[in-house]
Write a protein that holds these residues in place. Sequence first.
Motif, PDB file in Angstrom:
ATOM      1  N   CYS A 291       0.845  -1.193   0.000  1.00 19.52           N
ATOM      2  CA  CYS A 291       0.000   0.000   0.000  1.00 19.52           C
ATOM      3  C   CYS A 291       0.884   1.248   0.000  1.00 19.52           C
ATOM      4  O   CYS A 291       1.830   1.361   0.783  1.00 19.52           O
ATOM      5  N   GLY A 292       0.560   2.191  -0.875  1.00 15.82           N
ATOM      6  CA  GLY A 292       1.350   3.407  -1.003  1.00 15.82           C
ATOM      7  C   GLY A 292       2.376   3.324  -2.106  1.00 15.82           C
ATOM      8  O   GLY A 292       2.790   4.346  -2.647  1.00 15.82           O
TER       9      GLY A 292
ATOM     10  N   TYR B  24      -0.426   0.377  -4.776  1.00 13.98           N
ATOM     11  CA  TYR B  24      -1.831   0.808  -4.801  1.00 13.98           C
ATOM     12  C   TYR B  24      -2.074   1.746  -3.625  1.00 13.98           C
ATOM     13  O   TYR B  24      -1.242   1.833  -2.705  1.00 13.98           O
ATOM     14  N   ARG B  25      -3.192   2.452  -3.659  1.00 13.83           N
ATOM     15  CA  ARG B  25      -3.523   3.322  -2.538  1.00 13.83           C
ATOM     16  C   ARG B  25      -5.032   3.466  -2.420  1.00 13.83           C
ATOM     17  O   ARG B  25      -5.766   3.292  -3.398  1.00 13.83           O
ATOM     18  N   PHE B  26      -5.473   3.766  -1.215  1.00 14.50           N
ATOM     19  CA  PHE B  26      -6.873   4.092  -0.962  1.00 14.50           C
ATOM     20  C   PHE B  26      -6.993   5.608  -1.029  1.00 14.50           C
ATOM     21  O   PHE B  26      -6.383   6.320  -0.219  1.00 14.50           O
ATOM     22  N   ILE B  27      -7.747   6.088  -1.975  1.00 15.91           N
ATOM     23  CA  ILE B  27      -7.764   7.517  -2.289  1.00 15.91           C
ATOM     24  C   ILE B  27      -8.165   8.366  -1.089  1.00 15.91           C
ATOM     25  O   ILE B  27      -7.579   9.430  -0.849  1.00 15.91           O
TER      26      ILE B  27
ATOM     27  N   ILE C  16     -10.046   2.882  -4.854  1.00 10.66           N
ATOM     28  CA  ILE C  16      -8.809   2.123  -5.004  1.00 10.66           C
ATOM     29  C   ILE C  16      -8.099   2.551  -6.292  1.00 10.66           C
ATOM     30  O   ILE C  16      -8.662   2.479  -7.375  1.00 10.66           O
ATOM     31  N   GLU C  17      -6.881   3.004  -6.140  1.00 11.00           N
ATOM     32  CA  GLU C  17      -6.050   3.377  -7.296  1.00 11.00           C
ATOM     33  C   GLU C  17      -4.882   2.405  -7.391  1.00 11.00           C
ATOM     34  O   GLU C  17      -4.112   2.260  -6.441  1.00 11.00           O
ATOM     35  N   ILE C  18      -4.776   1.729  -8.520  1.00  9.90           N
ATOM     36  CA  ILE C  18      -3.652   0.820  -8.752  1.00  9.90           C
ATOM     37  C   ILE C  18      -2.507   1.639  -9.342  1.00  9.90           C
ATOM     38  O   ILE C  18      -2.635   2.216 -10.424  1.00  9.90           O
ATOM     39  N   ILE C  19      -1.414   1.685  -8.623  1.00 13.12           N
ATOM     40  CA  ILE C  19      -0.251   2.466  -9.069  1.00 13.12           C
ATOM     41  C   ILE C  19       0.642   1.605  -9.963  1.00 13.12           C
ATOM     42  O   ILE C  19       1.065   2.028 -11.029  1.00 13.12           O
ATOM     43  N   ASN C  20       0.915   0.400  -9.510  1.00 15.49           N
ATOM     44  CA  ASN C  20       1.739  -0.532 -10.292  1.00 15.49           C
ATOM     45  C   ASN C  20       0.927  -1.786 -10.561  1.00 15.49           C
ATOM     46  O   ASN C  20       0.720  -2.603  -9.672  1.00 15.49           O
ATOM     47  N   ARG C  21       0.457  -1.938 -11.787  1.00 13.17           N
ATOM     48  CA  ARG C  21      -0.449  -3.041 -12.115  1.00 13.17           C
ATOM     49  C   ARG C  21       0.262  -4.244 -12.736  1.00 13.17           C
ATOM     50  O   ARG C  21      -0.345  -5.285 -12.930  1.00 13.17           O
TER      51      ARG C  21
END
Length: 252
Positions: free
Chosen positions: A138-139, A142-145, A157-162
């Motif tokens: 987390c961070g 992905y992160r919780f907006i 939910i934002e996926i930063i590295n998919r």
Amino acid sequence: GTTYYRASLTYKNKHISLGSYDTAVIANKAYLEALELLTNSSISIDNYSSKNTLLFEKWVSLVNFRDNGLYLANPIYIRPKFFYYYLSPNDVYTFDTDDLFYYSSHKIMKRGGHLFVSDYGMQTNIQNRYGIKSYGVCGRDYRFINGNDHDYRYENIEIINRYNGVTKIHKKGMPFYQAKLHINGDYLIGTYETEIEAAIAYNKAIDVVKKAGCNKNYTPNFLELSSSQYANIYNALPISKKIMELTFPYNQ
């Protein structure tokens, strides 16, 4: 050979099991408690205490049935556009209504800070349902907006590295994507302008080390590109010299 007593009630044509108890007196107490809960709208989920006879999960199910007219065996309370899933009075998760059918039939379990459901006899990390990889941090990945790590609504939910082996980094304020391959430690494959290039570079690095004799099982990245688009990017991507010069076998 042990005697026990089952409590149940029928309310609005729905027969509900309330659990098993050691004595008839306790079973009757559970019945009266459930009846009071279903008929007294002033009692809420927050009113539950360890002194109650009913299990907390059953308490939540009954309150939801009373307020929303839908009985669910799992501890779910429905709101207009989302629902709460109660693991305990102080451990509550939020999900989109689209997930209601899934979680009404899949009980959430928590172990080591991770959430699991039993699916076809296997324990599945629920984060996979939201595109979060099992090793995701987390961070970083992905992160919780809204900052609430208990809010699993899709919009939060934002996926930063998919992609496998890909990490988003910043240089001079500009985003870049770094690809790494773990063999015996992390090997830098390269740094690329786009996430897709980094993902394909990871796949290319897998092909290189496998041809060199590496026997590790890597999961390549899947990309929704045509074969010609993929091949053009694949062939043009530079790969770290260290990766290209690796030889096997050695202690992998």
